[in-house]
Design an enzyme around this catalytic site. Structure first.
Site, short mmCIF file in Angstrom:
data_model
loop_
_atom_site.label_atom_id
_atom_site.label_comp_id
_atom_site.label_asym_id
_atom_site.label_seq_id
_atom_site.Cartn_x
_atom_site.Cartn_y
_atom_site.Cartn_z
N GLU A 217 -6.65 -6.49 -2.78
CA GLU A 217 -6.21 -5.10 -2.64
C GLU A 217 -4.73 -5.04 -3.04
OE1 GLU A 217 -5.73 -3.77 1.35
OE2 GLU A 217 -6.74 -1.88 0.98
N HIS B 20 -7.76 -8.59 1.25
CA HIS B 20 -7.07 -7.31 1.51
C HIS B 20 -5.79 -7.59 2.29
CE1 HIS B 20 -9.83 -3.89 0.34
NE2 HIS B 20 -10.21 -4.97 -0.33
N GLU B 21 -4.84 -6.67 2.15
CA GLU B 21 -3.48 -6.92 2.64
C GLU B 21 -3.04 -8.32 2.19
OE1 GLU B 21 -5.93 -6.10 5.17
OE2 GLU B 21 -5.67 -4.05 4.46
N GLU C 71 0.86 -1.20 0.00
CA GLU C 71 0.00 0.00 0.00
C GLU C 71 0.88 1.24 0.00
OE1 GLU C 71 -3.38 -0.25 2.57
OE2 GLU C 71 -3.48 -2.43 2.36
N GLU D 275 -9.34 3.64 0.71
CA GLU D 275 -9.42 3.88 2.16
C GLU D 275 -8.43 4.94 2.64
OE1 GLU D 275 -8.67 -0.07 3.63
OE2 GLU D 275 -6.50 0.13 3.49
C1 NOJ Z 1 -8.04 -2.80 5.75
C2 NOJ Z 1 -8.81 -3.14 4.51
O1 NOJ Z 1 -8.13 -2.71 3.35
C3 NOJ Z 1 -10.16 -2.50 4.61
O2 NOJ Z 1 -10.90 -2.67 3.43
C4 NOJ Z 1 -10.89 -3.04 5.81
O3 NOJ Z 1 -12.09 -2.33 5.95
C5 NOJ Z 1 -10.05 -2.87 7.09
N1 NOJ Z 1 -8.72 -3.33 6.92
C6 NOJ Z 1 -10.67 -3.62 8.24
O4 NOJ Z 1 -10.61 -5.00 8.03
CA CA Z 2 -5.73 -2.17 3.21
#
Ligand code: NOJ
Ligand code: CA
Length: 676
Positions: free
Chosen positions: A466, A447-448, A176, A472
């Site tokens: 992601e 994600h991550e 990220e 975000e």
């Molecule tokens: C990071 C994620 O990228 C996001 O989409 C998520 O809402 C939060 N973590 C909480 O899990």
């Molecule tokens: Ca994230």
């Protein structure tokens, strides 16, 4: 060693190689424009060189491994045997940028053996396509050796000469990052894909394919140098890969194209993955989705329990009703399960117990009755041992509920001392989740995540991920610049689908700022929280940034009475074909995608305003289409006036030249629907 500091025509190179009496093994792509040479340099070091349209793009680069308890596999080799093959086939996929993929390449296998010590063996596989090269190592079973510890993979990419480069800083825990642009020699240690403009008609991107039971690769180099060397994410003890023999490395990939857009349409990465292991894919379907999500990132609602808890049954039903009324298939809900109140204190999530104000059975029943899919969410907080211990019960719960998609998350550090997100331990965890999900007919949006290396071919339930500085960041941090998404299209997106989560309509948060706790904090620091695009660009991103799961990420109340939302309603994300119409890395991109008998076009720019004349020759020549155009309105500008969207319709056909105007930080989205 032969070194070229500038681009050298290939015939000159052959002469030089001849002078040095180095035996080389050449391999060309089907059309002949990509060429690879393999040779043993300095009397025994496996080496390769790549040229594209007769220009050297990767100069002499060596290959090998440093191993812990065996002799290293770097020098003093001889060629024992070679094999050549040609692959020429097409394969179909359940979803993708195109439905059909051509796999056409020439392959060279080189079996090496130690000159003095026949127990040292290393096999290399090279595949040369018209859109680039993949190569991988196989360390075969060795006599008396069952397993090895790789201390380092010694792959070089000796990039020639010193290209303009778009890159992210390597970090074993996160992709990220802001995307930077500099000369390669001035970059830091790199994450991949890393993309380079060598000349006006030579574009290259280095990445990897089929990252399986191995560590993620970064690329290091000395400051001022363009000689990149692989650097793998380590285990806590410094070992990079623990392998039982035979060990297959991922493919190291070098995508090549005359145009920036050609990198985007390249299928090199997926072609270097194995065919699907899922026979019945009828449950795997691309979809648009909304969710209880953006409100959480703006701190208007909470993941944790309490008066502002977002994931209530009632709130979820509101989202389900909205999805059903607006041709949106999925509803994601975050914060429905126990654990959110304490996870930051290193406590574990309870992955299956809902908060008392959330009733999963009722939510799923209600969603089904409305023709909507509930998308579950599992944040692990990096507590992998706990998640792995519960993995069967987690997926059984979703299966018994009839849920077909979940989003996973790995926020924070991995809670196993010394482990990172991108080492072999986590690569295996991410894959275990995908395979367990497949066994339970569940699609994954991670994600991550670990970076995408094309395993969606083998595991088509691995939908999207992601692995990018997504939307975000605009909610609680210094946001993404107007050029960020134009960079992503040529870097991160080359690896595969991106869950960027576009579709924010309230782009400078005017509907929410008086309720956003972070707003004052940012103002005090002289910063603003905002999305830094026009609204029209948010629509265009849904076409440009490929994902089989596209989130309309804003809170649904921000879509009410918004005529521009019609584009989202009408959008079909189950694509069959694509055309990159025009593209310049970091500047702009215009791309058209086909879904059934309709086409959709997305065009985005950085902070420059632009005008393009676009030929619609991708349309069916026998048909007339109604184009519904969502353009930046009068005086639109991401900074000064991001909201106006001009919606107009026009009859067009394949001969039409359409003028497209983009505002600063703007975009345009178009639906082309055949007229009966
Ligand atoms: C990071 C994620 O990228 C996001 O989409 C998520 O809402 C939060 N973590 C909480 O899990
Ligand atoms: Ca994230």
């Amino acid at each position: 060693m032969i070194r070229f500091t500038t681009i050298v025509p290939v015939f000159y190179l052959i002469v030089l190689l001849g002078c040095n009496e180095v035996k080389d093994y050449s391999l060309s792509s089907p059309s002949g424009k990509v060429n690879l040479k393999f040779f043993l340099n300095n009397g025994g070091t496996p080496s390769y060189l790549v040229s594209f349209n007769s220009q050297v793009v990767i100069d002499t680069s060596s290959l090998g491994f440093d191993l812990k308890t065996q002799e290293d596999l770097i020098a003093e080799f001889q060629v024992e045997s070679t094999e050549r093959r040609t692959i020429n086939e097409t394969w179909e996929r359940p979803w993708g940028e195109t439905k059909v993929v051509k796999d056409h390449c020439n392959e060279l296998q080189v079996n090496l053996v130690g000159k003095a010590d026949a127990s040292r063996k290393l096999n290399l596989f090279f595949k040369v396509y018209d859109d680039g090269i993949g190569f991988r190592y196989v360390i075969p079973k060795l006599e008396g050796v069952d397993s090895i510890f790789v201390l380092s993979e010694e792959t070089q990419f000796n990039v020639a000469p010193n290209p303009d480069t778009w890159w992210i800083k390597a970090d074993y825990n996160s992709y990220e990052k802001r995307i930077r642009n500099s000369k390669l020699s001035e970059s830091a240690t790199l994450g991949t894909p890393v993309t380079m403009k060598m000349e006006d008609d030579v574009f290259m991107s280095i990445h990897e394919a089929n990252l399986t039971n191995y560590a993620g690769m970064t690329l290091k180099h000395d400051t001022g140098s363009t000689l990149l060397k692989s650097e793998l994410a380590p285990w806590p003890d410094g070992v990079k890969v623990r392998a039982v023999l035979p060990m297959k490395s991922p493919w190291r990939t070098i995508q090549l194209s005359e145009t920036a857009g050609g990198l985007i349409t390249s299928n090199l990465i997926v072609n270097l993955n194995e065919p699907s292991k899922i026979e019945n894919t009828s449950w795997i379907k691309p979809m648009k989705y909304v969710g209880i999500w953006w409100s959480l990132h703006l701190f208007l609602e909470t993941w944790s329990s309490g008066p502002k808890h977002g994931a209530t049954t009632e709130n979820t039903k509101r989202y389900i009703d909205f999805a059903a009324a607006n041709n949106i298939k999925g509803v994601l809900v975050e914060g429905w399960n126990h654990g959110w109140d304490t996870w930051l204190n290193e406590d574990s999530f309870d992955y299956t117990t809902p908060y008392p104000d959330f009733d999963p059975e009722e939510v799923v029943r209600y969603a089904k009755h409305k023709g909507v899919e509930f998308i579950g969410h599992q944040e692990t907080g990096g507590n992998i041992p706990e998640f792995e211990a519960r993995i069967d019960s987690i997926f059984e719960m979703y299966k018994s509920l009839g849920v077909h998609a979940i989003k996973t998350g790995y926020a924070g550090k991995i809670r196993v001392p010394g482990q990172s997100h991108h080492g072999q331990f986590m690569v295996n965890h991410y894959r275990n989740v995908v395979e367990t999900a497949a066994a339970n007919q569940i699609m994954i949006n991670a994600h991550e995540p670990i970076k995408d290396t094309g395993i969606r071919r083998t595991w088509p339930n691995m939908m999207t991920r992601e692995g990018v500085r997504g939307m975000e960041w605009n909610a609680w941090s210094r946001g993404n610049s107007p050029s960020h998404t134009v960079d992503i299209a040529f870097t991160r997106m080359l690896s595969g689908p991106v869950d960027y989560t576009p579709g924010i309509f309230d782009v400078d948060f005017k509907n929410s700022w008086d309720r956003m706790p972070k707003w004052e904090e940012f103002k005090a620091r002289g910063l603003t929280l905002e999305v830094r695009t026009t609204v029209a660009k948010q629509l265009a991103l849904m076409v440009v940034l490929y994902s089989p799961m596209v989130m309309a990420a804003d809170m649904i109340e921000n879509y009410v009475d918004q005529p521009a939302f019609q584009f989202v309603r009408d959008l079909d994300v189950d694509w069959e074909d694509q055309r990159v119409i025009d593209a310049e890395i970091g500047e702009y991109i215009t791309i058209a995608r086909k879904a059934k008998d309709r086409w959709f076009l997305g065009s985005i720019t950085n902070d420059e305003e632009r005008m393009f004349e676009v030929s619609l020759d991708f349309l069916d020549t026998k048909k007339t289409y109604l184009a519904t155009i969502y353009a930046d309105g009068e005086n639109a500008d991401w900074e000064l006036n991001p909201y106006p969207v001009n919606i107009l319709t026009k009859e067009v056909n394949a001969k039409t030249i359409l003028e497209i105007n983009l505002a600063k930080g703007g975009g345009q989205a178009i639906e082309f629907r055949p007229v009966d």
